[in-house]
Write a protein that holds these residues in place. Sequence first.
Motif, PDB file in Angstrom:
ATOM      1  N   ARG A   1       0.823  -1.210   0.000  1.00 37.11           N
ATOM      2  CA  ARG A   1       0.000   0.000   0.000  1.00 37.11           C
ATOM      3  C   ARG A   1       0.852   1.254   0.000  1.00 37.11           C
ATOM      4  O   ARG A   1       0.354   2.361   0.201  1.00 37.11           O
ATOM      5  CB  ARG A   1      -0.925  -0.005   1.219  1.00 37.11           C
ATOM      6  CG  ARG A   1      -1.896  -1.170   1.204  1.00 37.11           C
ATOM      7  CD  ARG A   1      -2.635  -1.258   2.507  1.00 37.11           C
ATOM      8  NE  ARG A   1      -3.430  -0.058   2.733  1.00 37.11           N
ATOM      9  CZ  ARG A   1      -4.754  -0.021   2.630  1.00 37.11           C
ATOM     10  NH1 ARG A   1      -5.423  -1.088   2.315  1.00 37.11           N
ATOM     11  NH2 ARG A   1      -5.399   1.103   2.860  1.00 37.11           N
TER      12      ARG A   1
ATOM     13  N   THR B   1      -7.080  -1.838 -11.010  1.00 38.92           N
ATOM     14  CA  THR B   1      -7.611  -1.559  -9.672  1.00 38.92           C
ATOM     15  C   THR B   1      -8.286  -0.187  -9.633  1.00 38.92           C
ATOM     16  O   THR B   1      -9.296  -0.010  -8.970  1.00 38.92           O
ATOM     17  CB  THR B   1      -6.477  -1.616  -8.616  1.00 38.92           C
ATOM     18  OG1 THR B   1      -5.283  -1.124  -9.214  1.00 38.92           O
ATOM     19  CG2 THR B   1      -6.274  -3.021  -8.130  1.00 38.92           C
TER      20      THR B   1
ATOM     21  N   ALA C   1     -12.189   0.748  -8.646  1.00 38.64           N
ATOM     22  CA  ALA C   1     -12.503   1.708  -7.588  1.00 38.64           C
ATOM     23  C   ALA C   1     -13.485   2.761  -8.110  1.00 38.64           C
ATOM     24  O   ALA C   1     -14.439   3.142  -7.428  1.00 38.64           O
ATOM     25  CB  ALA C   1     -11.223   2.375  -7.086  1.00 38.64           C
TER      26      ALA C   1
ATOM     27  N   SER D   1     -16.422  -2.566  -3.844  1.00 36.01           N
ATOM     28  CA  SER D   1     -15.969  -2.558  -2.455  1.00 36.01           C
ATOM     29  C   SER D   1     -14.588  -3.200  -2.385  1.00 36.01           C
ATOM     30  O   SER D   1     -14.209  -3.959  -3.282  1.00 36.01           O
ATOM     31  CB  SER D   1     -16.956  -3.329  -1.586  1.00 36.01           C
ATOM     32  OG  SER D   1     -16.909  -4.687  -1.931  1.00 36.01           O
ATOM     33  N   PRO D   2     -13.806  -2.877  -1.323  1.00 36.31           N
ATOM     34  CA  PRO D   2     -12.476  -3.492  -1.212  1.00 36.31           C
ATOM     35  C   PRO D   2     -12.545  -5.019  -1.264  1.00 36.31           C
ATOM     36  O   PRO D   2     -11.697  -5.665  -1.907  1.00 36.31           O
ATOM     37  CB  PRO D   2     -11.994  -3.011   0.157  1.00 36.31           C
ATOM     38  CG  PRO D   2     -12.750  -1.766   0.418  1.00 36.31           C
ATOM     39  CD  PRO D   2     -14.083  -1.930  -0.238  1.00 36.31           C
TER      40      PRO D   2
ATOM     41  N   SER E   1     -13.133  -6.107  -4.894  1.00 40.31           N
ATOM     42  CA  SER E   1     -11.970  -5.988  -5.777  1.00 40.31           C
ATOM     43  C   SER E   1     -10.881  -6.977  -5.368  1.00 40.31           C
ATOM     44  O   SER E   1     -10.095  -7.423  -6.199  1.00 40.31           O
ATOM     45  CB  SER E   1     -11.452  -4.551  -5.820  1.00 40.31           C
ATOM     46  OG  SER E   1     -10.649  -4.282  -4.704  1.00 40.31           O
ATOM     47  N   LEU E   2     -10.869  -7.390  -4.076  1.00 40.83           N
ATOM     48  CA  LEU E   2      -9.919  -8.432  -3.654  1.00 40.83           C
ATOM     49  C   LEU E   2     -10.239  -9.762  -4.341  1.00 40.83           C
ATOM     50  O   LEU E   2      -9.360 -10.410  -4.915  1.00 40.83           O
ATOM     51  CB  LEU E   2      -9.964  -8.600  -2.128  1.00 40.83           C
ATOM     52  CG  LEU E   2      -9.196  -9.787  -1.555  1.00 40.83           C
ATOM     53  CD1 LEU E   2      -7.691  -9.606  -1.718  1.00 40.83           C
ATOM     54  CD2 LEU E   2      -9.514  -9.989  -0.074  1.00 40.83           C
TER      55      LEU E   2
ATOM     56  N   THR F   1      -7.744  -8.887  -7.446  1.00 41.72           N
ATOM     57  CA  THR F   1      -6.420  -9.219  -6.913  1.00 41.72           C
ATOM     58  C   THR F   1      -6.156 -10.728  -6.931  1.00 41.72           C
ATOM     59  O   THR F   1      -5.151 -11.179  -7.488  1.00 41.72           O
ATOM     60  CB  THR F   1      -6.266  -8.687  -5.470  1.00 41.72           C
ATOM     61  OG1 THR F   1      -6.694  -7.326  -5.444  1.00 41.72           O
ATOM     62  CG2 THR F   1      -4.838  -8.778  -5.016  1.00 41.72           C
TER      63      THR F   1
ATOM     64  N   LYS G   1      -7.625   7.850   4.446  1.00 38.62           N
ATOM     65  CA  LYS G   1      -6.581   6.936   3.988  1.00 38.62           C
ATOM     66  C   LYS G   1      -5.354   7.031   4.903  1.00 38.62           C
ATOM     67  O   LYS G   1      -4.726   6.035   5.218  1.00 38.62           O
ATOM     68  CB  LYS G   1      -6.206   7.275   2.550  1.00 38.62           C
ATOM     69  CG  LYS G   1      -5.532   6.115   1.856  1.00 38.62           C
ATOM     70  CD  LYS G   1      -5.069   6.458   0.470  1.00 38.62           C
ATOM     71  CE  LYS G   1      -4.181   5.340  -0.036  1.00 38.62           C
ATOM     72  NZ  LYS G   1      -3.296   5.810  -1.080  1.00 38.62           N
TER      73      LYS G   1
END
Lengths: 291, 280
Positions: free
Chosen positions: A103, A185, A189, A194-195, A198-199, A203, B6
Amino acid sequence: MAKKHKKYFNKSLKNYFPVFLLPTLIAFVIAFIAPFIMGLGLSFTKFNAVTNAQFVGFDNYVKIFTDPNHDFLNALIFTVLFTVVSIVTVNIISFAFAMLLTRGIKGTNFFRSVFFLPNLIGGIVLGYIWQLLINGVLDIIVNSDITKSSAYGFWGLVILNNWQLIGYMMVIYIAGIQNIPGDLTEASAIDGASPAKSLFKITIPMVMPSITICMFLTLTNSFKMFDQNLALTGGAPGKSTQMLALDIYKTFYGRIGWAGVGQAKAVIFFIIVAIIAFIQLRATRSKEVEQ
Amino acid sequence: MIASAKKSTNVIIVIILAVLAVLFMIPMVLVLINSLKSKLFISSEPFALPTSQTFVGLENYINGLSSSGFFAAFGRSLFITVASVVLIVLCTAMTSWFITRIKNKITQVIYYAFVFSMIVPFQMVMFTMTYIVGELNLNNVIGIVFVYLGFGAGLSVFMLSGFVKSIPLEIEEAATIDGCNPLQCFFRVVFPILKPTAITVAILNAMWIWNDYLLPYLVLGTDNKTIPVAIQIAMQGAYGDTDMGGFMAMLVLAIIPIIVFYLICQKHIIKGVIAGAVKG
């Protein structure tokens, strides 16, 4: 002209084979080829020393499975259980670590170095480091030590294996995640994924080749484990935490008259490992075609 | 708004990672702390910090280590590792070039035999290998270097051959036209090009040989201990009467060279380990 020259080049190189080829080849024959062939042969004989071997056919192989103690089968079950649990835990944890370390936060390199370090330490040393720690904890909580219960030994080995392999697999996962194109990615977004979505939709499918590699690496590393097993539990209590490699070793050197059976166990062990390697080759090859 | 959200998640992640990093270091720190304590207090209270009563300074490093022959083991491990790695890199690089450039049935068979050896577990050959090595009088500190060449050849030849294939033949031909014989051609032209892969091969073999226990134990026995053998013998050979202080000092001294090596060439090590993993 070029062809003629190539021929000359090859011919003069060929004459140099005693320098280029022979040293490695002789060492290879002494250390591997000859022992391998002899080992195959000896698995069909009864012997104490290599010189007094007597042919007994498949007796040794029969003995493995009719042994009233079921040492080999118990070791096989323990090894398979240990390997399955290790594959699941090591890969989930190392993948999570890799997600945290891709990240772009500060100190990424430092954390990566710390997590990777245990992978470089040898199995014997690792085993005794963890013996000190686990026995200390068990002494405080239940006033016991790792040799008192096979459950302690099993989970001790799992924790040790995780500690050693997580950093290694993490580095491979990091490389895989960093290879995912950034616009993919970004687009998800923008589309409001949602995270979690997308995971699972981006990913994980994109790092599938890394997942295959890491699963097989954990599989072979766990399945063939010897040093850590010897140092941490030595198989105790009894032989209940003895994995295949340690069982083979103890059959060879710990049981008089059973060296032939040890060699037969080693042949079966080799066949299982070869089958795993073959499946791995096919799995990674078919992935390459898909891409 | 989004940027600050973030930022705060990043702070949380750093905290999580810091906790995990501490957890990862605990086993090694624990051994280090205990190596400074009197041997009587190691098994009984491993988590206690040294106090004025239990602190013994470097006594464990001086007494415990000299009595167990650890310094000799350290020197032996260092010699075997360095000599084996040099021999493996040199010999397998030459072999890889030879069997890649001279393509015929024999070299193909040899190549596949090397690849095959990578999947065979050590237990399959350990008994017969020990016998053969003993018969040939290779069961000494010099001989074992040669044995490691045989065991290291599989992965090394596999990785180096893969790289040799990518070197354009024209370079070597040009060198030959300029009057190089194959040896000069190899050392002046091919080997410098092979250097990145050679470094990877060297690191993979160094890590493996330095940490190896079973092969030196079987080949050299307990008279010529390497570090892993010395550690195992100190624990198992003493039948519960181990000098825990000296033992902790041994563990620390076994780890320190690895950490130093890691700090010096971390980039190469991580790159090499990954390359070895993906190919093996």
